[in-house]
Design a protein around this motif. Structure first.
Motif, PDB file in Angstrom:
ATOM      1  N   LEU A  85       0.831  -1.202   0.000  1.00 53.15           N
ATOM      2  CA  LEU A  85       0.000   0.000   0.000  1.00 53.15           C
ATOM      3  C   LEU A  85       0.867   1.254   0.000  1.00 53.15           C
ATOM      4  O   LEU A  85       0.587   2.213  -0.724  1.00 53.15           O
ATOM      5  CB  LEU A  85      -0.943  -0.003   1.208  1.00 53.15           C
ATOM      6  CG  LEU A  85      -1.882   1.187   1.343  1.00 53.15           C
ATOM      7  CD1 LEU A  85      -2.843   1.248   0.152  1.00 53.15           C
ATOM      8  CD2 LEU A  85      -2.677   1.091   2.641  1.00 53.15           C
ATOM      9  N   SER A  87       7.151  -4.795  -9.597  1.00 53.56           N
ATOM     10  CA  SER A  87       7.564  -5.261  -8.280  1.00 53.56           C
ATOM     11  C   SER A  87       8.303  -6.585  -8.365  1.00 53.56           C
ATOM     12  O   SER A  87       7.979  -7.424  -9.208  1.00 53.56           O
ATOM     13  CB  SER A  87       6.335  -5.459  -7.392  1.00 53.56           C
ATOM     14  OG  SER A  87       5.556  -4.303  -7.363  1.00 53.56           O
ATOM     15  N   ASN A  92       2.225   1.889  -3.388  1.00 52.88           N
ATOM     16  CA  ASN A  92       1.160   2.404  -4.252  1.00 52.88           C
ATOM     17  C   ASN A  92       0.846   3.863  -3.944  1.00 52.88           C
ATOM     18  O   ASN A  92       0.674   4.672  -4.852  1.00 52.88           O
ATOM     19  CB  ASN A  92      -0.109   1.562  -4.096  1.00 52.88           C
ATOM     20  CG  ASN A  92       0.072   0.130  -4.556  1.00 52.88           C
ATOM     21  OD1 ASN A  92       0.965  -0.179  -5.325  1.00 52.88           O
ATOM     22  ND2 ASN A  92      -0.783  -0.743  -4.059  1.00 52.88           N
ATOM     23  N   GLU A  93       0.767   4.204  -2.660  1.00 53.44           N
ATOM     24  CA  GLU A  93       0.404   5.566  -2.253  1.00 53.44           C
ATOM     25  C   GLU A  93       1.421   6.604  -2.693  1.00 53.44           C
ATOM     26  O   GLU A  93       1.058   7.724  -3.027  1.00 53.44           O
ATOM     27  CB  GLU A  93       0.224   5.631  -0.729  1.00 53.44           C
ATOM     28  CG  GLU A  93      -1.047   4.980  -0.244  1.00 53.44           C
ATOM     29  CD  GLU A  93      -1.165   4.991   1.279  1.00 53.44           C
ATOM     30  OE1 GLU A  93      -0.182   5.333   1.983  1.00 53.44           O
ATOM     31  OE2 GLU A  93      -2.249   4.637   1.768  1.00 53.44           O
ATOM     32  N   SER A 129      -0.167  -7.187  -4.801  1.00 54.77           N
ATOM     33  CA  SER A 129      -0.854  -6.018  -4.239  1.00 54.77           C
ATOM     34  C   SER A 129      -0.241  -4.693  -4.650  1.00 54.77           C
ATOM     35  O   SER A 129      -0.763  -3.639  -4.297  1.00 54.77           O
ATOM     36  CB  SER A 129      -0.872  -6.110  -2.710  1.00 54.77           C
ATOM     37  OG  SER A 129      -1.556  -7.273  -2.297  1.00 54.77           O
ATOM     38  N   THR A 130       0.863  -4.719  -5.360  1.00 50.86           N
ATOM     39  CA  THR A 130       1.492  -3.477  -5.799  1.00 50.86           C
ATOM     40  C   THR A 130       1.032  -3.145  -7.214  1.00 50.86           C
ATOM     41  O   THR A 130       0.824  -4.027  -8.040  1.00 50.86           O
ATOM     42  CB  THR A 130       3.028  -3.587  -5.778  1.00 50.86           C
ATOM     43  OG1 THR A 130       3.418  -4.808  -6.409  1.00 50.86           O
ATOM     44  CG2 THR A 130       3.561  -3.537  -4.363  1.00 50.86           C
ATOM     45  N   THR A 131       0.889  -1.861  -7.468  1.00 52.83           N
ATOM     46  CA  THR A 131       0.452  -1.409  -8.787  1.00 52.83           C
ATOM     47  C   THR A 131       1.625  -0.956  -9.652  1.00 52.83           C
ATOM     48  O   THR A 131       1.420  -0.557 -10.791  1.00 52.83           O
ATOM     49  CB  THR A 131      -0.563  -0.252  -8.656  1.00 52.83           C
ATOM     50  OG1 THR A 131       0.037   0.811  -7.909  1.00 52.83           O
ATOM     51  CG2 THR A 131      -1.834  -0.721  -7.970  1.00 52.83           C
ATOM     52  N   VAL A 132       2.826  -1.023  -9.115  1.00 59.80           N
ATOM     53  CA  VAL A 132       4.040  -0.665  -9.846  1.00 59.80           C
ATOM     54  C   VAL A 132       4.842  -1.942 -10.103  1.00 59.80           C
ATOM     55  O   VAL A 132       4.621  -2.953  -9.426  1.00 59.80           O
ATOM     56  CB  VAL A 132       4.895   0.354  -9.053  1.00 59.80           C
ATOM     57  CG1 VAL A 132       4.114   1.630  -8.810  1.00 59.80           C
ATOM     58  CG2 VAL A 132       5.386  -0.226  -7.735  1.00 59.80           C
ATOM     59  N   SER A 173       3.362   6.317  -5.257  1.00 59.63           N
ATOM     60  CA  SER A 173       3.616   6.141  -6.695  1.00 59.63           C
ATOM     61  C   SER A 173       5.085   5.825  -6.955  1.00 59.63           C
ATOM     62  O   SER A 173       5.749   6.480  -7.776  1.00 59.63           O
ATOM     63  CB  SER A 173       3.192   7.381  -7.480  1.00 59.63           C
ATOM     64  OG  SER A 173       1.815   7.605  -7.327  1.00 59.63           O
TER      65      SER A 173
END
Length: 138
Positions: free
Chosen positions: A16, A98, A19-20, A93-96, A22
């Motif tokens: 999280l 990883s 993600n927060e 769970s990561t949007t970048v 970026s």
């Protein structure tokens, strides 16, 4: 950095945070373990299944893992257990882009000693850093 002292974030909290803010990439660094004491070596994991929203990052995630694994082997000198794909929490769970790095086995007598050695830790850090440089240059 998700840890700057003696603190513990859950795996979900680490993802999280990445993600927060970026983050450009997320690298989770670990010491591996197995029930026996014979397994040894270094591996790097990514997760980006086809047909999933993370699948659009497959090429980037796999390339990140390959770059870091290559440089880890060069600098840390452990056995090559390869680049693998697994559905670990911090990867799914990561949007970048990883990766999860298993530096060495704490359950292996020789590698347990290495994991506590400042010089080996510096080699691992250098390998990860050089792998990131290679990734970003591509």
């Amino acid at each position: 950095m998700t840890r700057t002292g003696d603190t513990n974030l859950s795996l979900e909290e680490r993802a999280l945070l990445a993600n927060e803010i970026s983050a450009d990439v997320f690298v989770s660094i670990h010491a591996n373990s197995s029930p026996g004491n014979t397994l040894n070596g270094t591996s790097t994991y990514f997760y980006a299944p086809f047909g999933d929203e993370l699948g659009s990052q497959r090429e980037k995630r796999q390339m990140l893992a390959e770059c870091v694994q290559e440089k880890l082997l060069q600098y840390a000198g452990r056995a090559d257990l390869g680049v693998r794909e697994e559905r670990f929490v911090v990867l799914r769970s990561t949007t970048v882009p990883s990766i999860l790095v298993e530096t060495a086995f704490i359950s292996h007598p020789e590698e347990e000693i290495l994991l506590g050695d400042d010089k080996f830790q510096s080699k691992v850090a250098r390998g990860i850093m050089e792998g990131l440089v290679q990734y970003f240059r591509r």
